[in-house]
Every structure is written in structure tokens, then in C-alpha cells.
Enzyme design. Structure first.
Site, short mmCIF file in Angstrom:
data_model
loop_
_atom_site.label_atom_id
_atom_site.label_comp_id
_atom_site.label_asym_id
_atom_site.label_seq_id
_atom_site.Cartn_x
_atom_site.Cartn_y
_atom_site.Cartn_z
N ASP A 25 0.90 -1.14 0.00
CA ASP A 25 0.00 0.00 0.00
C ASP A 25 0.94 1.19 0.00
OD1 ASP A 25 -1.43 2.30 0.88
OD2 ASP A 25 -3.05 0.97 1.47
N HIS A 26 1.02 1.89 -1.12
CA HIS A 26 2.11 2.87 -1.23
C HIS A 26 1.99 4.00 -0.19
CE1 HIS A 26 -0.64 5.29 -3.74
NE2 HIS A 26 0.17 6.30 -3.55
N HIS A 33 -5.81 2.75 1.40
CA HIS A 33 -5.02 3.87 1.91
C HIS A 33 -5.62 4.52 3.17
CE1 HIS A 33 -3.14 3.22 -1.85
NE2 HIS A 33 -3.87 4.02 -2.59
C1 BG6 Z 1 -3.94 5.20 -6.08
C2 BG6 Z 1 -5.33 5.31 -6.64
O1 BG6 Z 1 -3.82 4.03 -5.30
O2 BG6 Z 1 -3.65 6.32 -5.28
C3 BG6 Z 1 -5.47 6.59 -7.44
O3 BG6 Z 1 -5.61 4.20 -7.47
C4 BG6 Z 1 -5.03 7.78 -6.63
O4 BG6 Z 1 -6.80 6.75 -7.89
C5 BG6 Z 1 -3.67 7.54 -6.00
O5 BG6 Z 1 -4.98 8.90 -7.49
C6 BG6 Z 1 -3.31 8.65 -5.02
O6 BG6 Z 1 -1.99 8.46 -4.61
P1 BG6 Z 1 -1.12 9.69 -4.10
O7 BG6 Z 1 0.18 9.07 -3.72
O8 BG6 Z 1 -1.01 10.62 -5.27
O9 BG6 Z 1 -1.86 10.29 -2.98
#
Ligand code: BG6
Length: 485
Positions: free
Chosen positions: A174-175, A237
Site C-alpha cells: 500500500d504505497h 489507503h
Molecule cells: C492510487 C489510486 O492508489 O492512489 C489513485 O488508485 C489515486 O486513484 C492515488 O490517485 C493517489 O496516490 P497519491 O500518492 O497521489 O496520494
């Protein structure tokens, strides 16, 4: 600190994730000297091309996604030399043979298999690796969302993966967990004596977690329309952020100790079912704004879609620490600004000694900002200086992470940290199978209740703060959303 030598195999090596995130992250770690000389990166995909054209594609992607001043030409050439490409159809046994020969050239290397492909291929690839003897104890399997579409499919996926790989070898990304500010949240809570005594229902009024995006679904419409904001952002997230914020202190900063605590939070989430879904959740869909800004329905090409591009949820945690403290979650596309923030809103002082002042007191707020301007801010009340009356003023104690780091400093991307953690064998920032299932167990009834209601999401104007119903949901509780800015 350099990691051990490794071979990283990217299934879906020519895809968007590989080009936009994985290769740039690996390049940066390499340029920083963290990747050992013998490490190799292999792109695998169905596209029929050779290593030279893959290298050219990777080079173009790095020029596009890495800032010019980071693209040192020596570092770039060294990185490009690490790349190879294999044209593979995972259903073709011969292709697996070529992968085996490639990896057997360096038997001592750690092997990382990154599945940057659709989830339908996770099971078959894991099986394929096992059949040719590549699912060894030194191997690590990396997968990323969607990790299921609901609880049942997540359980099937977990079963498929765990029939081949041990849980200790499965890295579910989960990044958000790789973001520096998110890790800082743990430092803040557990490395300071100041906050922990306040971190409970006695002192905290409520929490707001916001992930507001200014862009729409763009070209990802066909995926997004099957997911919606709840599956795309909340199940993973936002729920992960909620867990880190709400969990008990783990006995040590260790993968299972931490994940055990997160799991307890997930299990304590009060179910939102049936009619509660109308009071505790809000769904929205962005409308059109002139001919150049199509609506959600136009963008996904499905005029009947009931999929939400915005969701707000009032989550409640039924445990001792958080009883009566709502956690408001919201996320949406095409809102007025790009902002991801966790705000912990404290209770007001028990008694106002200052009486009726012109400027009333405001609650202390600790905001943890993920973007833009990553940092922490604690708003405290002070006396407005001067000999006049006694006026109160809210002052932010500010800590922006980039400050004091020099103009060249760059916030590392989440994937840099996470990829190196995979090689190191550190699962602390990765989700365990049972966590993913527990999150679905909370999400599924919400989606079912939406479907049963037959209601459509409320339209909202692009560039706005989202649906009016979300403001009303807060107002019913006597609270307001934080400004999106
Ligand atoms: C991704 C989603 O996991 O996270 C996207 O699939 C979203 O829809 C993105 O835009 C948001 O990531 P960050 O790191 O830009 O907040």
C-alpha cells in the site's frame, strides 16, 4: 546502506506502474549508491520486443519522470545496463524456462517478483513460479491493489498466493505506508512522551482524514468504474492511515507486532450496515463543467453508473481508547485542491477562564500533511501581543519536512523505500493477508447497503468541496470539515 545483491523481475514490465513509479524509484536508489553492482532488473511482458527497445522505453520513462538535475548521465547508463527484457506469455511453459536460465546465472541473488499486472494473473503467475522451482525461500513476491474486489475474492487471492508462498515472502504494497509523513506519524506517536497521554477519547474530539484530488479519473475509467472511491482509496489507503493513528503502541517496531495492532483496530470498527449507511456515509459523482471538463459519467462512458468518485464516511472504533471519537474519512476526485491530510482535533479546555472574548478559543489541531508540503503542524492558542485587550490568537507550530534540508533535497518517493524494504526482507510497511480481509469485512456491508438503497451518488461541481450532504453529515454532529487547500 547498500542492500544485498538481488534480481528484480517485473511482471508487467512495460506497464504504467513500472515506467512511472518502479523504474524511477530504482534509478534513484541506484544513483544514491544503495544498489549493489551485480543487481539486475528484468522486465517481463507480452509485448514482443527485445532488451534494446525495452531499454529505450525505460530511458524515455526516466527522462519523463525523473527531474533533469537528478539524471546524472553516468548513473543513468549504469542503471540502464542492469535492465533486460523477456517476452513472456505466462501460460507458455517454454517462456518460464528462459526466466529460470536468467535467474540461475546468479543463484546467490535474492529474487524479487513484482506482479505489476492485473489481479487475475496473480494466481497463475505464482503457480507458474512454483512449477519451475522459482518459489524458493529466498524469493519474495510483491503484489499491489486491487487485492480483491470484496472479502470473498480477497480470501481466494490470499489462498492462491499462500498455497505457493509463505506469508513471510508475500509483500502486499500500500504505497501510502511508504510515504515519509506516514512513517513520521509513528515516530510522532511512539518516540515522544508528549502525545501518547493525550491520544484517546478523553482529549481528542474527532479525527479527519482527507485525500482530496484535483484530477478526474482520466484514462483509468474502465478500472475505476468497477471500483469507485471506496475500493480505490478507502479500503486500502485511508483505512491504513486510520489504523496507524488509532492502534495501540506495538511492543516493538517489528512487522508482526505492528500488524497485530492494526488488525485489532480493523476488528473494532463498528459495522455500517442497512439504514446507517444513509447517515454515516455520503457518495458523490462529479458533474461536467463546460465542454472541456466532462462529467464522471462521460469520462467512464457509462451514463447509468452509480459508482462514486467521492466518498465520506463517519467511522467509529468500538474500543476503550476511542469510544465516542468519530474518525471522518473523505476522498474524492476533481475537488478544489490536491491535499492529503490527517487532522487530529482536540477537545476544548474544560472551562474557559477568559470568558466572552472578542476572539474565541479554538481547539488545538494536530495536522499531519501528506501532500503538498509534507509536514506536521500543531495549532495552539496564544495571546495576541500588544497592550490592548486580551485577545487570543491561534498560532501554528510548524514543521515542514523540506525545511532546513537545502534546496536540492527531495522527499523520497514511497516506492523507493518500499522496494528496498522488500530486498531487505522487512515487512513492517506491508499489509498482512488477514489485515486485507479485515478491511474488506468492514467495507463490504457499506457497498451492499448502497446497492440495496438503489440511490445514486449526489452530483458535485468540479473544483468544489464535494457533495453538500457531506457538509450536512458533519453539521449534524456539530462539526465542520477542514478546508481543502
Ligand atoms: C492510487 C489510486 O492508489 O492512489 C489513485 O488508485 C489515486 O486513484 C492515488 O490517485 C493517489 O496516490 P497519491 O500518492 O497521489 O496520494
Amino acid at each position: 546502506i547498500p542492500v544485498d545483491p538481488f534480481d528484480l523481475v517485473i511482471f508487467g514490465g512495460t506497464g504504467d506502474l513500472a515506467m512511472r513509479k518502479l523504474l524511477p524509484a530504482l534509478f534513484r536508489r541506484d544513483a544514491d549508491g544503495q544498489i549493489p553492482a551485480t543487481a539486475r532488473i528484468l522486465g517481463l511482458a507480452r509485448t514482443d520486443q527485445d532488451t534494446e527497445s525495452f531499454k529505450a522505453e525505460a530511458r524515455a520513462a526516466l527522462h519523463k519522470h525523473v527531474a533533469v538535475d537528478e539524471l546524472d548521465s553516468i548513473a543513468l547508463e549504469r542503471f540502464i545496463e542492469r535492465l533486460s527484457y523477456l517476452h513472456i506469455d505466462v501460460t507458455d511453459a517454454r517462456a518460464w524456462g528462459e526466466l529460470v536460465s536468467y535467474l540461475n546465472e546468479r543463484p546467490e541473488h535474492i529474487r524479487v517478483y513484482y506482479l505489476a499486472v492485473g489481479p487475475a494473473l496473480f494466481g497463475p503467475i505464482a503457480q507458474g513460479l512454483a512449477q519451475v522451482g522459482l518459489a524458493t525461500t529466498k524469493a519474495r513476491l510483491v503484489v499491489e491493489k486491487p487485492l480483491g474486489h470484496d472479502l470473498a475474492s480477497a480470501m481466494t487471492l490470499n489462498r492462491e498466493l499462500s498455497s505457493v508462498f509463505n506469508e513471510k515472502s508475500i509483500y502486499r504494497i500500500d504505497h501510502y505506508l511508504g510515504k515519509e509523513t506516514v512513517q513520521n506519524l509513528m515516530a510522532l506517536r511512539f518516540a515522544n512522551a508528549l502525545f501518547e497521554p493525550l491520544w484517546n477519547a478523553n482529549r481528542i474530539d474527532h479525527v479527519q482524514i482527507t485525500a482530496s484530488e484535483s484530477l478526474g479519473v482520466g484514462t483509468r475509467g474502465s478500472y475505476y468504474d468497477t471500483a469507485g472511491a471506496i475500493r480505490d482509496m478507502v479500503q486500502n489507503h485511508l483505512v491504513q492511515l486510520l489504523c496507524l493513528l488509532a492502534m495501540e503502541p506495538p511492543y516493538k517496531f517489528d512487522a508482526d507486532a505492528l500488524r497485530d495492532e492494526k488488525l485489532k483496530v480493523l476488528r473494532s470498527l463498528r459495522p455500517i450496515t442497512g439504514r446507517n449507511v444513509l447517515t454515516n456515509t455520503v457518495r458523490g459523482q462529479y458533474l461536467a463543467h463546460g465542454p472541456d471538463a466532462p462529467s464522471y459519467l462521460q469520462e467512464v462512458g457509462n451514463p447509468d453508473s452509480k459508482t462514486e468518485s467521492y466518498v465520506a464516511i463517519k467511522a467509529e472504533i468500538d474500543n476503550w481508547r476511542w469510544s465516542g471519537v468519530p474518525f471522518y474519512l473523505r476522498t474524492g476526485k476533481k475537488l478544489r485542491a490536491q491535499m492529503t491530510e490527517i487532522a487530529v482535533v482536540f477537545k476544548e479546555p474544560a472551562h474557559s477562564v477568559f470568558g466572552d472574548l472578542e476572539t474565541p478559543s479554538m481547539p488545538n489541531v494536530l495536522s499531519i500533511r501528506l501532500q503538498p508540503d509534507e509536514g506536521l503542524q500543531l495549532v495552539i492558542m496564544t495571546k495576541d501581543p500588544g497592550p490592548g485587550g486580551f485577545r487570543l490568537r491561534a498560532i501554528p507550530l510548524d514543521m515542514t519536512f523540506a525545511e532546513g534540508r537545502g534546496s536540492n533535497w527531495r522527499m523520497p518517493d514511497a516506492y523507493e523505500r518500499l522496494l528496498m524494504d522488500v530486498v531487505r526482507g522487512n515487512q513492517t510497511l506491508f499489509m498482512r493477508g488477514d489485515e486485507v480481509e479485515a478491511a474488506w469485512r468492514w467495507i463490504d456491508p457499506i457497498i451492499e447497503a448502497w446497492e440495496a438503497s438503489g440511490l445514486r451518488p449526489e452530483g458535485y461541481d468540479p473544483g468544489s468541496r464535494g457533495p453538500i450532504a457531506a457538509v450536512e453529515m458533519m453539521a449534524r454532529d456539530g462539526r465542520r470539515w477542514r478546508e481543502i487547500e
